[in-house]
Design an enzyme around this catalytic site. Sequence first.
Site, PDB file in Angstrom:
ATOM      1  N   ARG A  57     -19.866  42.556 -57.985  1.00 52.42           N
ATOM      2  CA  ARG A  57     -20.564  43.708 -58.561  1.00 52.42           C
ATOM      3  C   ARG A  57     -22.068  43.468 -58.425  1.00 52.42           C
ATOM      4  NH1 ARG A  57     -23.363  40.795 -61.148  1.00 52.42           N
ATOM      5  NH2 ARG A  57     -24.235  42.646 -62.135  1.00 52.42           N
ATOM      6  N   ARG A 102     -16.184  52.466 -55.668  1.00 48.87           N
ATOM      7  CA  ARG A 102     -17.044  52.714 -56.829  1.00 48.87           C
ATOM      8  C   ARG A 102     -18.130  53.719 -56.447  1.00 48.87           C
ATOM      9  NH1 ARG A 102     -19.223  48.030 -60.237  1.00 48.87           N
ATOM     10  NH2 ARG A 102     -19.117  49.648 -61.830  1.00 48.87           N
ATOM     11  N   GLN A 150     -21.197  41.572 -68.919  1.00 46.42           N
ATOM     12  CA  GLN A 150     -21.871  40.906 -67.791  1.00 46.42           C
ATOM     13  C   GLN A 150     -23.067  40.090 -68.270  1.00 46.42           C
ATOM     14  OE1 GLN A 150     -20.984  44.113 -67.863  1.00 46.42           O
ATOM     15  NE2 GLN A 150     -20.174  44.812 -65.909  1.00 46.42           N
ATOM     16  N   ASP A 158     -28.990  50.665 -59.996  1.00 43.03           N
ATOM     17  CA  ASP A 158     -27.885  50.940 -59.081  1.00 43.03           C
ATOM     18  C   ASP A 158     -28.195  52.081 -58.129  1.00 43.03           C
ATOM     19  OD1 ASP A 158     -26.406  49.499 -61.453  1.00 43.03           O
ATOM     20  OD2 ASP A 158     -25.132  49.392 -59.678  1.00 43.03           O
ATOM     21  N   ASN A 175     -28.454  52.903 -63.903  1.00 41.92           N
ATOM     22  CA  ASN A 175     -28.166  51.476 -63.983  1.00 41.92           C
ATOM     23  C   ASN A 175     -27.073  51.284 -65.036  1.00 41.92           C
ATOM     24  OD1 ASN A 175     -28.691  48.738 -63.135  1.00 41.92           O
ATOM     25  ND2 ASN A 175     -29.700  48.394 -65.087  1.00 41.92           N
TER      26      ASN A 175
END
Lengths: 350, 350
Positions: free
Chosen positions: A46, A89, A196, A237, A247
């Site tokens: 990721r 994704r 995360q 992102d 993000n």
Amino acid sequence: MPISTIEWSGRKIKLIDQTKLPHRLQFLCCKDLETLWKAIKRLKVRGAPALGIAACLGVVLGVGNSKAKDYREFKIDLDKVIDYLSSSRPTAVNLFWGLERMRKVACVNSDKPIPKLKKILLNEALRVIQEDKSLCRQMARFGSRLIKDGDRILTICNAGALATADYGTALGLIYRAKEEGKKVKVYVSETRPLLQGSRLTTWELKREKIDVTLLCDDMAAELMRRQRIDKVIVGADRIAANGDTANKIGTYNLAALAKFHKLPFYCCAPFSSFDLSLNDANKIPIEFRDGKEVVEIFGRRIAPWGIKVYNPAFDITPNELITAIVTDKGIIRPPYKKNIRKIFSVKCKV
Amino acid sequence: MPISTIEWSGRKIKLIDQTKLPHRLQFLCCKDLETLWKAIKRLKVRGAPALGIAACLGVVLGVGNSKAKDYREFKIDLDKVIDYLSSSRPTAVNLFWGLERMRKVACVNSDKPIPKLKKILLNEALRVIQEDKSLCRQMARFGSRLIKDGDRILTICNAGALATADYGTALGLIYRAKEEGKKVKVYVSETRPLLQGSRLTTWELKREKIDVTLLCDDMAAELMRRQRIDKVIVGADRIAANGDTANKIGTYNLAALAKFHKLPFYCCAPFSSFDLSLNDANKIPIEFRDGKEVVEIFGRRIAPWGIKVYNPAFDITPNELITAIVTDKGIIRPPYKKNIRKIFSVKCKV
């Protein structure tokens, strides 16, 4: 010593299985496309730049077994691979950027024999990895000037080595600041639901001997009120042409709080995270994930059955909350629409 | 049908073990003071008003076995019990309020024979429970006028039946609004690290057939930005004379975000949550809890070893972020210093 998050390892993709961290540093070898697709979907790999790399290597992996005899046949196989990876994704644009880059390289080299073309695609993917390593370090050189000795920096999710080839975007700035002799203290928001921050970022920062403190996401405001945070630095992102940024969920929370507490808020991202086809963030597709991620931990239920769950994987930070965007081309400040256009046209001229 | 969170059950205190929810509705019988102390410390019973009740019943339990023959001896035992219970949790003032109330009742009745005095103390504790039930309903009558049909309400932690004798403060308003035929939708922030939102509030709201949606704490800002929240309603653990409020960590996060998004932010608390001895929140002792609560879930580690953890159990919401405070005496609006004094002096006159 930076860790290699994702690499090509002779006919297969070798990547750190990030769902196993911080307990085990375990590598996953993807020998087929389905394994890679699942690894992306399940967040074994990721982070926007790492997804860009995964996309490029995925194309190499996917067309590796193509039995196409000419470009027309090869193109059919290539398109299938790209379509399949596209469905993994939706939010990080780097994935699509990587796929498009590979498609273009194939197109430009459509006159080459297929074995040669496969080799060209592999080289392109390897170039993307090298570029990422260099882009991140370039970004860090620009961005580390935003960090002062003694700074207390808040971050969320993981925008470090684990989100890139080996160095990181937001965390790269911190690594560079440390290399420059600046002492910093990093506060990491755990980043529910998939943690995360607590699982990956604290692990990575501790490994790099950075002073790190973990907090729950609902504690960031309290830290700011007590004036124990100097600035917020996060990854991205996808960044629209006006600087609006998608993000990890929780980023907008920190951006709004930073504005409220008059703290600078910085986003860091390489050029591949910019999506100039979008005027603003309204059109960025936001991935909603299974509510199980919120109501279960380690397969154990933490909420009653039969309730509704809200679980967006990303949020949008409007440009007016962003103090500056750190890129590999330099630091962009408002007005973003103008300055993003400027920095990208400079890039095109070079 | 409201659930009884804590009650006197002939020589022992019977309470819902809230650490077992939402999986099991299990009761804990505290036959001795140490069991109760641990139940408070470990949050088997929690919520400011419920802690007030636990304190009063705890005194009854603690002096139950006193062999004192006169008041002087009894007072020594009583003080020991009160000191012991005082050491359980520092932030919610209701606990201290309950202990002081019992101390005063003992003092006023110091001329009574010890068995009679014990009986008086029990009756006082039972009166506190009855009062709580009636105060919460009174608060709900005042506060439900702040809720409109169709409202989408965000809350955090548990300020419901489980935080009181049986009805709730913040959630009481919602129950009352529902009784009045208003349809509401409640968004519950899960409330890391101990997940009182996901474990307790969703359980309680679902039981009362309220439309409930769970979210992670880092998602609240995103919901507000999308204009999917109309107001925030929370409880309070201690309110200073100027309206500054201590409540579960994450509350200030929501208050700052509500201000930023121009949404009303309401605190609900009975008079026993006010600490008029404090001019503002600076002196409210904030409980910091074991970092294990953040880095472990179900005994499993979710972060690397050897990192620092920040884990305050409460935060402070400054009065300027609070639209109104709902109490059993009415709704208090700014200027709080003046209006809190007014409402409390009215109370004293009655």
